[in-house]
Structures are given as C-alpha cells and as structure tokens.
Design a protein around this motif. Sequence first.
Motif, PDB file in Angstrom:
ATOM      1  N   ASP A  12       8.694   0.784 -13.597  1.00 15.49           N
ATOM      2  CA  ASP A  12       7.400   0.145 -13.335  1.00 15.49           C
ATOM      3  C   ASP A  12       7.334  -1.296 -13.828  1.00 15.49           C
ATOM      4  O   ASP A  12       6.659  -2.141 -13.225  1.00 15.49           O
ATOM      5  CB  ASP A  12       6.264   0.943 -13.987  1.00 15.49           C
ATOM      6  N   ASP A  13       8.003  -1.592 -14.927  1.00 18.53           N
ATOM      7  CA  ASP A  13       7.931  -2.942 -15.499  1.00 18.53           C
ATOM      8  C   ASP A  13       9.070  -3.837 -15.014  1.00 18.53           C
ATOM      9  O   ASP A  13       9.355  -4.879 -15.616  1.00 18.53           O
ATOM     10  CB  ASP A  13       7.971  -2.858 -17.031  1.00 18.53           C
ATOM     11  N   THR A  14       9.718  -3.451 -13.921  1.00 18.29           N
ATOM     12  CA  THR A  14      10.817  -4.230 -13.351  1.00 18.29           C
ATOM     13  C   THR A  14      10.539  -4.461 -11.865  1.00 18.29           C
ATOM     14  O   THR A  14       9.501  -4.045 -11.337  1.00 18.29           O
ATOM     15  CB  THR A  14      12.153  -3.475 -13.497  1.00 18.29           C
ATOM     16  N   THR A  15      11.483  -5.098 -11.185  1.00 18.44           N
ATOM     17  CA  THR A  15      11.366  -5.248  -9.730  1.00 18.44           C
ATOM     18  C   THR A  15      12.269  -4.265  -8.985  1.00 18.44           C
ATOM     19  O   THR A  15      12.424  -4.357  -7.768  1.00 18.44           O
ATOM     20  CB  THR A  15      11.697  -6.686  -9.296  1.00 18.44           C
ATOM     21  N   VAL A  16      12.873  -3.328  -9.700  1.00 18.96           N
ATOM     22  CA  VAL A  16      13.708  -2.311  -9.061  1.00 18.96           C
ATOM     23  C   VAL A  16      12.815  -1.413  -8.191  1.00 18.96           C
ATOM     24  O   VAL A  16      11.775  -0.938  -8.643  1.00 18.96           O
ATOM     25  CB  VAL A  16      14.445  -1.467 -10.112  1.00 18.96           C
ATOM     26  N   HIS A  17      13.226  -1.187  -6.958  1.00 14.79           N
ATOM     27  CA  HIS A  17      12.427  -0.366  -6.058  1.00 14.79           C
ATOM     28  C   HIS A  17      13.302   0.129  -4.907  1.00 14.79           C
ATOM     29  O   HIS A  17      14.425  -0.331  -4.719  1.00 14.79           O
ATOM     30  CB  HIS A  17      11.243  -1.154  -5.492  1.00 14.79           C
ATOM     31  N   HIS A  18      12.766   1.064  -4.138  1.00 21.84           N
ATOM     32  CA  HIS A  18      13.383   1.485  -2.885  1.00 21.84           C
ATOM     33  C   HIS A  18      12.368   1.323  -1.770  1.00 21.84           C
ATOM     34  O   HIS A  18      11.189   1.025  -2.020  1.00 21.84           O
ATOM     35  CB  HIS A  18      13.885   2.937  -2.965  1.00 21.84           C
ATOM     36  N   MET A  19      12.803   1.471  -0.536  1.00 20.58           N
ATOM     37  CA  MET A  19      11.926   1.343   0.616  1.00 20.58           C
ATOM     38  C   MET A  19      11.808   2.700   1.305  1.00 20.58           C
ATOM     39  O   MET A  19      12.794   3.441   1.420  1.00 20.58           O
ATOM     40  CB  MET A  19      12.474   0.321   1.612  1.00 20.58           C
ATOM     41  N   LEU A  20      10.595   3.007   1.760  1.00 25.53           N
ATOM     42  CA  LEU A  20      10.339   4.276   2.436  1.00 25.53           C
ATOM     43  C   LEU A  20       9.576   4.029   3.734  1.00 25.53           C
ATOM     44  O   LEU A  20       8.556   3.337   3.736  1.00 25.53           O
ATOM     45  CB  LEU A  20       9.530   5.207   1.529  1.00 25.53           C
ATOM     46  N   TYR A  21      10.107   4.599   4.814  1.00 19.01           N
ATOM     47  CA  TYR A  21       9.425   4.555   6.114  1.00 19.01           C
ATOM     48  C   TYR A  21       9.152   5.981   6.567  1.00 19.01           C
ATOM     49  O   TYR A  21      10.040   6.836   6.551  1.00 19.01           O
ATOM     50  CB  TYR A  21      10.292   3.849   7.158  1.00 19.01           C
ATOM     51  N   ALA A  47       2.576   5.856   4.698  1.00 22.78           N
ATOM     52  CA  ALA A  47       1.776   6.504   5.732  1.00 22.78           C
ATOM     53  C   ALA A  47       2.569   6.449   7.027  1.00 22.78           C
ATOM     54  O   ALA A  47       3.555   5.714   7.135  1.00 22.78           O
ATOM     55  CB  ALA A  47       0.416   5.813   5.898  1.00 22.78           C
ATOM     56  N   ALA A  48       2.149   7.222   8.003  1.00 21.12           N
ATOM     57  CA  ALA A  48       2.851   7.276   9.275  1.00 21.12           C
ATOM     58  C   ALA A  48       2.991   5.882   9.874  1.00 21.12           C
ATOM     59  O   ALA A  48       2.022   5.118   9.964  1.00 21.12           O
ATOM     60  CB  ALA A  48       2.114   8.192  10.241  1.00 21.12           C
ATOM     61  N   GLY A  49       4.209   5.530  10.270  1.00 21.80           N
ATOM     62  CA  GLY A  49       4.468   4.246  10.908  1.00 21.80           C
ATOM     63  C   GLY A  49       4.564   3.073   9.967  1.00 21.80           C
ATOM     64  O   GLY A  49       4.727   1.933  10.409  1.00 21.80           O
ATOM     65  N   ARG A  50       4.494   3.303   8.654  1.00 21.60           N
ATOM     66  CA  ARG A  50       4.522   2.222   7.677  1.00 21.60           C
ATOM     67  C   ARG A  50       5.822   2.252   6.878  1.00 21.60           C
ATOM     68  O   ARG A  50       6.336   3.322   6.557  1.00 21.60           O
ATOM     69  CB  ARG A  50       3.344   2.349   6.709  1.00 21.60           C
ATOM     70  N   ARG A  51       6.314   1.070   6.534  1.00 23.17           N
ATOM     71  CA  ARG A  51       7.472   0.931   5.646  1.00 23.17           C
ATOM     72  C   ARG A  51       7.022   0.173   4.416  1.00 23.17           C
ATOM     73  O   ARG A  51       6.562  -0.983   4.509  1.00 23.17           O
ATOM     74  CB  ARG A  51       8.614   0.194   6.341  1.00 23.17           C
ATOM     75  N   VAL A  52       7.141   0.814   3.259  1.00 20.54           N
ATOM     76  CA  VAL A  52       6.588   0.257   2.027  1.00 20.54           C
ATOM     77  C   VAL A  52       7.607   0.333   0.905  1.00 20.54           C
ATOM     78  O   VAL A  52       8.549   1.124   0.930  1.00 20.54           O
ATOM     79  CB  VAL A  52       5.293   0.994   1.614  1.00 20.54           C
ATOM     80  N   ALA A  53       7.393  -0.511  -0.108  1.00 20.43           N
ATOM     81  CA  ALA A  53       8.216  -0.491  -1.313  1.00 20.43           C
ATOM     82  C   ALA A  53       7.642   0.531  -2.288  1.00 20.43           C
ATOM     83  O   ALA A  53       6.428   0.610  -2.480  1.00 20.43           O
ATOM     84  CB  ALA A  53       8.252  -1.872  -1.954  1.00 20.43           C
ATOM     85  N   VAL A  54       8.538   1.311  -2.900  1.00 19.28           N
ATOM     86  CA  VAL A  54       8.146   2.338  -3.865  1.00 19.28           C
ATOM     87  C   VAL A  54       9.086   2.225  -5.053  1.00 19.28           C
ATOM     88  O   VAL A  54      10.268   1.907  -4.894  1.00 19.28           O
ATOM     89  CB  VAL A  54       8.247   3.748  -3.248  1.00 19.28           C
ATOM     90  N   GLY A  84       0.810  -1.200   0.000  1.00 14.98           N
ATOM     91  CA  GLY A  84       0.000   0.000   0.000  1.00 14.98           C
ATOM     92  C   GLY A  84       0.845   1.252   0.000  1.00 14.98           C
ATOM     93  O   GLY A  84       2.070   1.207  -0.073  1.00 14.98           O
ATOM     94  N   PRO A  85       0.203   2.400   0.092  1.00  9.87           N
ATOM     95  CA  PRO A  85       0.910   3.681   0.000  1.00  9.87           C
ATOM     96  C   PRO A  85       1.641   4.012   1.292  1.00  9.87           C
ATOM     97  O   PRO A  85       1.318   3.494   2.364  1.00  9.87           O
ATOM     98  CB  PRO A  85      -0.222   4.675  -0.260  1.00  9.87           C
TER      99      PRO A  85
END
Length: 299
Positions: A47-56, A34-41, A31-32
């Motif tokens: 978009d058509d790959t698995t390359v991503h970063h993580m954001l908390y 948000a406060a207290g969440r760590r997500v892949a972006v 999901g997107p």
Amino acid sequence: MSVRGLILLLLGFATSAATGDELRLPQTQSGPPAAGRRVAVALDEYDDTTVHHMLYLPNDWTDDANRSWPVIVEYTGNHFPAAGSTGEMEDAALGFGLTKGRFLWVTLPFVSPDRQANARTWWGDIEATVDYAKQVVPSVCAEYHGDPEAVFLCGFSRGAIAVNFIGLHDEEIAQLWTGFITHDHYDGVRGWKSTDWGWPVEQYQAAATKRLQRIGDRPVLICQNGGTSRIASFLNGRIPLTKITFLDIDMRSIFPEIPNDLVCHPHNDRWPLVESPYRDQVSNWFEETLRLRVDATSN
C-alpha cells in the motif's frame, strides 16, 4: 466454470472479434474493478509503494457466484524503446489479444529490488515477484470468479522468458497454471551475458531444464516471429514435445508495413489485436485446450 459455460465460451471464440476489425485495448481507468474496466490493484502489503498489478474484467463479467471465467495472466517485456516496449504493465497487449478480451486478464509485476516499485527491466527481486503471483492469482479467482482450473500464463519477450523463469520457479507457483503461451524468446534458449542469472549459458540452461520438468503434461503454445526451430531444438530431448504447439509467425504478413499506427517493430506484443491466421490458430488452441477440459470434467 460449468461445462455449459465452457461450451458457450468456445462458441464465443468462433464468433467474437471475427469482423476483421482491430481489437481495441481497454484503457486504464481509476476506481474499482468492474465489467469492461482495466484498473490498477495493489496487495495490502504494498500500500505504501507503487507496486501494483493490472486487472481487466471482460464485458460480460457479472458478480454471479454460479459463473466463472478463464483467466489469462501476463508478464510484459523489458523497457526497450526500439521496439516500442515500455516495460510498463499498463502498455501490455498480449493477453488481451490472445483471448479477444473474453478472459479475466491479469498483468503481474516484477517487484523492484527495494520492493517499492515495479521493475521495468528483468526480474527485480525474484522471490518477491514469485510471491506476488502466488498471492494474486488465487485471490483473483476467489474474488472475481476466475476458474482456478483454467488459468493460462503468457508473456512477451522478457515476459516470455518469465513464463518459465518466474512461472515455474518452484513447485508451488508452477501449480497455478493450466497452460502456457510464450511469444518471442524462451527460457534457456540463449544466454544473457549482462545478467547474473542468464550467464554462463551452461549453468543457465541447466537451471532452465529443471524448470521445464515442472510443466508436466500441461499444454504449451510457443509463438515466435521468424520461426520456432531454435526453441524446438533446445526443447528436444529435454522434455516430451507431445503437448507443445509451435506457431511460426511471419510478422510482415500481418503488418506489411512496419512501422505503422499499431507497431513500430516486428518484435511486438500487439499482433493478436489484428485478425490473422495466426490469431485463428491461437483461438483454436484455446478452444481445443478448454474442450479437452470439458471432456475430462464430463467423464
């Protein structure tokens, strides 16, 4: 961040996570952000790959344009099972522990040579990896109220080398950072025979010395299990040491028994999750660095 906001943050460092309890890493969620969440972006171009970063986003984060938060950006270690290092950003811990979860925490990828995935060992495509950081850091600051004048770059093992190897690759990326924190290894200290960038050692160290010049007068915190004397010896004569803080870490004093439920090897990025005099010194370093910025802003 406003002067008042920075002062409140400094007061928070003195009290947060001071109960002796182990800091709990936030679990990766879907999901997107948000406060207290760590997500892949992911950046749109991947978009058509698995390359991503993580954001908390920290627990007190709000979508308030009148507030801003310091940012800790992290590069992870290599895939090295003997030390429990997976090479995956999802398993990173250093940036969260160093800041006690109070900063925006961004974990950046090493983009694979084919630009289709995150590389678990070394740099992947160096130019793509550098470009990814150049895009993500300003966008995180703009979209999630990160303070562009309080962005710290940290890394463990491979990531510690990457703090300079990637983070000081050129003048443009070098300007993103307010300060630098490394743990276990440092760019240029030793050669890496199995690579085309870290050997022969004379050429590698000459290139590393050029990268060092891009630090300027910004603060650097160098942590090393077993002691920083070898790193200090390498740096002495190459750059002024006045802005560098060396932190010699005795991992066995933090973890008398290894392996344990948290770490399987003294070479690890999880030591800041546990209360210790070393973590207190890290907090003091951040506190002093941010206080100096408050003073500079006030003058």
